[in-house]
Design a protein around this motif. Structure first.
Motif, PDB file in Angstrom:
ATOM      1  N   THR A 176       0.827  -1.215   0.000  1.00 26.36           N
ATOM      2  CA  THR A 176       0.000   0.000   0.000  1.00 26.36           C
ATOM      3  C   THR A 176       0.861   1.267   0.000  1.00 26.36           C
ATOM      4  N   ALA A 177       2.173   1.121   0.320  1.00 30.38           N
ATOM      5  CA  ALA A 177       3.088   2.269   0.322  1.00 30.38           C
ATOM      6  C   ALA A 177       3.926   2.299  -0.950  1.00 30.38           C
ATOM      7  N   ASP A 178       3.614   1.409  -1.886  1.00 32.22           N
ATOM      8  CA  ASP A 178       4.377   1.277  -3.129  1.00 32.22           C
ATOM      9  C   ASP A 178       3.619   1.981  -4.267  1.00 32.22           C
ATOM     10  N   PRO A 179       4.188   3.078  -4.828  1.00 32.94           N
ATOM     11  CA  PRO A 179       3.467   3.829  -5.878  1.00 32.94           C
ATOM     12  C   PRO A 179       3.193   3.002  -7.138  1.00 32.94           C
ATOM     13  N   ASN A 180       3.947   1.906  -7.325  1.00 33.96           N
ATOM     14  CA  ASN A 180       3.717   1.050  -8.497  1.00 33.96           C
ATOM     15  C   ASN A 180       2.744  -0.084  -8.212  1.00 33.96           C
ATOM     16  N   SER A 181       2.108  -0.025  -7.065  1.00 35.32           N
ATOM     17  CA  SER A 181       1.138  -1.045  -6.677  1.00 35.32           C
ATOM     18  C   SER A 181      -0.219  -0.385  -6.468  1.00 35.32           C
ATOM     19  N   ALA A 182      -0.600   0.491  -7.394  1.00 32.51           N
ATOM     20  CA  ALA A 182      -1.850   1.239  -7.236  1.00 32.51           C
ATOM     21  C   ALA A 182      -2.765   1.155  -8.458  1.00 32.51           C
ATOM     22  N   ALA A 183      -2.176   0.870  -9.648  1.00 22.74           N
ATOM     23  CA  ALA A 183      -3.007   0.826 -10.858  1.00 22.74           C
ATOM     24  C   ALA A 183      -3.951  -0.364 -10.799  1.00 22.74           C
ATOM     25  N   LYS A 184      -5.170  -0.174 -11.326  1.00 22.78           N
ATOM     26  CA  LYS A 184      -6.124  -1.282 -11.338  1.00 22.78           C
ATOM     27  C   LYS A 184      -7.215  -1.068 -12.373  1.00 22.78           C
ATOM     28  N   GLN A 185      -7.769  -2.181 -12.813  1.00 22.52           N
ATOM     29  CA  GLN A 185      -8.972  -2.175 -13.644  1.00 22.52           C
ATOM     30  C   GLN A 185     -10.031  -2.973 -12.883  1.00 22.52           C
ATOM     31  N   VAL A 186     -11.150  -2.326 -12.638  1.00 21.57           N
ATOM     32  CA  VAL A 186     -12.180  -2.936 -11.792  1.00 21.57           C
ATOM     33  C   VAL A 186     -13.550  -2.774 -12.437  1.00 21.57           C
ATOM     34  N   ALA A 187     -14.379  -3.804 -12.339  1.00 18.72           N
ATOM     35  CA  ALA A 187     -15.791  -3.675 -12.722  1.00 18.72           C
ATOM     36  C   ALA A 187     -16.637  -4.250 -11.595  1.00 18.72           C
ATOM     37  N   ASN A 188     -17.561  -3.439 -11.094  1.00 19.10           N
ATOM     38  CA  ASN A 188     -18.493  -3.898 -10.066  1.00 19.10           C
ATOM     39  C   ASN A 188     -19.904  -3.927 -10.642  1.00 19.10           C
ATOM     40  N   ALA A 189     -20.649  -4.958 -10.288  1.00 13.80           N
ATOM     41  CA  ALA A 189     -22.061  -5.030 -10.696  1.00 13.80           C
ATOM     42  C   ALA A 189     -22.906  -4.855  -9.449  1.00 13.80           C
ATOM     43  N   SER A 190     -24.005  -4.103  -9.572  1.00 15.51           N
ATOM     44  CA  SER A 190     -24.870  -3.960  -8.400  1.00 15.51           C
ATOM     45  C   SER A 190     -26.336  -3.982  -8.780  1.00 15.51           C
ATOM     46  N   LEU A 191     -27.116  -4.426  -7.818  1.00 15.42           N
ATOM     47  CA  LEU A 191     -28.553  -4.511  -7.972  1.00 15.42           C
ATOM     48  C   LEU A 191     -29.149  -3.564  -6.939  1.00 15.42           C
ATOM     49  N   GLY A 192     -30.088  -2.727  -7.361  1.00 19.81           N
ATOM     50  CA  GLY A 192     -30.609  -1.738  -6.428  1.00 19.81           C
ATOM     51  C   GLY A 192     -32.113  -1.589  -6.495  1.00 19.81           C
ATOM     52  N   LEU A 193     -32.659  -1.043  -5.427  1.00 18.03           N
ATOM     53  CA  LEU A 193     -34.090  -0.748  -5.342  1.00 18.03           C
ATOM     54  C   LEU A 193     -34.249   0.723  -5.002  1.00 18.03           C
ATOM     55  N   ASP A 194     -35.148   1.419  -5.676  1.00 19.80           N
ATOM     56  CA  ASP A 194     -35.470   2.797  -5.329  1.00 19.80           C
ATOM     57  C   ASP A 194     -36.941   2.859  -4.932  1.00 19.80           C
ATOM     58  N   LEU A 195     -37.186   3.509  -3.817  1.00 18.34           N
ATOM     59  CA  LEU A 195     -38.551   3.648  -3.324  1.00 18.34           C
ATOM     60  C   LEU A 195     -38.944   5.105  -3.418  1.00 18.34           C
ATOM     61  N   TYR A 196     -40.063   5.355  -4.063  1.00 15.45           N
ATOM     62  CA  TYR A 196     -40.565   6.720  -4.245  1.00 15.45           C
ATOM     63  C   TYR A 196     -41.592   6.995  -3.162  1.00 15.45           C
ATOM     64  N   LEU A 197     -41.325   8.033  -2.349  1.00 16.31           N
ATOM     65  CA  LEU A 197     -42.208   8.352  -1.230  1.00 16.31           C
ATOM     66  C   LEU A 197     -42.965   9.633  -1.547  1.00 16.31           C
ATOM     67  N   PRO A 198     -44.293   9.566  -1.613  1.00 14.99           N
ATOM     68  CA  PRO A 198     -45.042  10.784  -1.916  1.00 14.99           C
ATOM     69  C   PRO A 198     -44.775  11.855  -0.869  1.00 14.99           C
ATOM     70  N   GLY A 199     -44.485  13.036  -1.309  1.00 18.44           N
ATOM     71  CA  GLY A 199     -44.175  14.130  -0.389  1.00 18.44           C
ATOM     72  C   GLY A 199     -45.350  15.060  -0.241  1.00 18.44           C
ATOM     73  N   THR A 200     -45.073  16.311   0.048  1.00 16.98           N
ATOM     74  CA  THR A 200     -46.133  17.296   0.151  1.00 16.98           C
ATOM     75  C   THR A 200     -46.391  17.877  -1.237  1.00 16.98           C
ATOM     76  N   GLN A 201     -47.110  18.977  -1.293  1.00 16.07           N
ATOM     77  CA  GLN A 201     -47.488  19.587  -2.561  1.00 16.07           C
ATOM     78  C   GLN A 201     -46.292  19.851  -3.481  1.00 16.07           C
ATOM     79  N   SER A 202     -45.201  20.330  -2.895  1.00 18.82           N
ATOM     80  CA  SER A 202     -44.097  20.748  -3.745  1.00 18.82           C
ATOM     81  C   SER A 202     -42.833  19.917  -3.570  1.00 18.82           C
ATOM     82  N   ASN A 203     -42.909  18.868  -2.774  1.00 17.39           N
ATOM     83  CA  ASN A 203     -41.717  18.082  -2.521  1.00 17.39           C
ATOM     84  C   ASN A 203     -41.883  16.638  -2.978  1.00 17.39           C
TER      85      ASN A 203
END
Ligand code: CU
Length: 351
Positions: A289-316
């Motif tokens: 971790t202290a070696d400047p030549n030990s930092a390059a990387k190629q990474v791919a992460n996959a993720s699954l997500g849920l979004d919940l829509y919550l009714p707000g007030t008149q303007s929110n």
């Protein structure tokens, strides 16, 4: 500098801020409370999982608080896992695992239908467990403010396609060196408080330029697209090094399920270069971790997500998101910690 506020205190403050400010806002053009999810998708504002690439309508404000927890476990060289004993053949200390918790507050505002301004601030907690050649295990920690980013998303244009409405946008931004690069902690192999290695620091130490472009398709109930972002470091920081440039590729697809729920699949891939120069307070023989030549990387992460829509007030309008991600590809220069999983939770208010 150590943060004097604990992560929990900051989390609570950000949460209150996110939920309280919309209540103070005055009238505006859109009435989100009366729209269903597919209308919101078509309005180009339902993008909880794609924070960096969306465009708001004129006059909109958005606040988002996100919590991200990333755990890393075990070492890897190239695309293969590496045992602690192998790492200790070349270095005095080997990392075993690391936890990174990040609290992020984002504010967005659209002064026009073309321009969306973004302000991003984060507070980071890092904890790494390491093992010495003698078999002693010890932990180092760092925490505090990370780099603040200010950027602009610009809507270039729209066109109707066979797959739905296509929108192009460009992003330009600056990351300010507000995160510390002087973090220290007690390191057992040195028997004293010393400068922590590069992955335990909280910022880049340089002004970084961010440029990118995105495309997004909108069709009834579907929302998908991609974005490329380049992070270009300028000059050297005060500790005489410069982190590698970074290229991010993000792909996402969201599907609305009914009026208040949507599910998304994302790929977050990035390529990071090695460190140029060297922090003279770090010994590259001590740990990878202290070696400047030990930092390059190629990474791919996959993720699954849920979004919940919550009714707000008149303007929110409010929404919440949750996602769980795993790496699908990791190729490292030198020896680095492998990512194990990434969990994200966010609360969002639009007004
Ligand atoms: Cu936004």
């Amino acid at each position: 500098m150590r943060s004097t506020l604990s992560g929990q205190t900051i989390l609570l403050l950000l949460l209150i801020l996110t939920l309280a400010i919309p209540g103070l806002s005055q009238s505006k053009d859109n009435d989100y409370a009366e729209m269903d999810l597919s209308e919101l998708v078509n309005l180009d504002i339902y993008a909880s999982s794609v924070l960096t690439a969306h465009i708001h309508n004129r006059g909109d404000w958005m606040l988002d608080y996100s919590y991200m927890s990333m755990s890393m476990d075990g070492m890897r060289g190239g695309t293969r896992s590496s045992a602690t004993s192998e790492v200790l053949e070349s270095y005095m200390v080997s990392p075993l695992n690391m936890m990174m918790d990040m609290h992020m507050l984002m504010a967005m505002h659209a002064p026009s239908n073309e321009l969306t301004l973004m302000f991003m601030l984060n507070v980071i907690d890092k904890e790494m467990e390491l093992e010495t050649r003698a078999g002693n295990v010890f932990t180092t920690k760092s925490s505090g403010l990370g780099d603040i980013t200010v950027s602009v998303n610009y809507a270039i244009g729209k066109s109707d396609t066979h797959f739905g409405e296509l929108e192009y946008s460009a992003t330009v931004g600056i990351s300010f060196p507000t995160g510390s690069i002087d973090e220290e902690d007690f390191v057992m192999a040195m028997n004293q408080n010393v400068r922590l290695p590069y992955p335990m620091q909280l910022g880049s130490g340089t002004y970084d330029v961010i440029v990118g472009g995105a495309y997004t398709f909108f069709s009834p109930n579907w929302y998908w697209g991609g974005q490329v972002l380049l992070t270009l470091r300028t000059q050297e920081n005060k500790n005489h090094y410069r982190l590698g440039n970074r290229t991010d590729l993000k792909l996402w697809i969201n599907r609305a399920l009914g009026d208040s729920l949507s599910v998304n699949l994302r790929i977050d891939a990035y390529s990071l270069d090695n460190i140029h120069g060297e922090d003279e307070d770090l010994n590259p023989m001590m740990s990878p971790t202290a070696d400047p030549n030990s930092a390059a990387k190629q990474v791919a992460n996959a993720s699954l997500g849920l979004d919940l829509y919550l009714p707000g007030t008149q303007s929110n309008e409010y929404r919440m998101g949750f996602s769980f991600g795993k790496p699908i590809y990791q190729d490292f220069d030198g020896l680095q910690l492998e990512t194990d999983q990434i969990i994200k939770i966010n609360v969002q208010a639009l007004f």
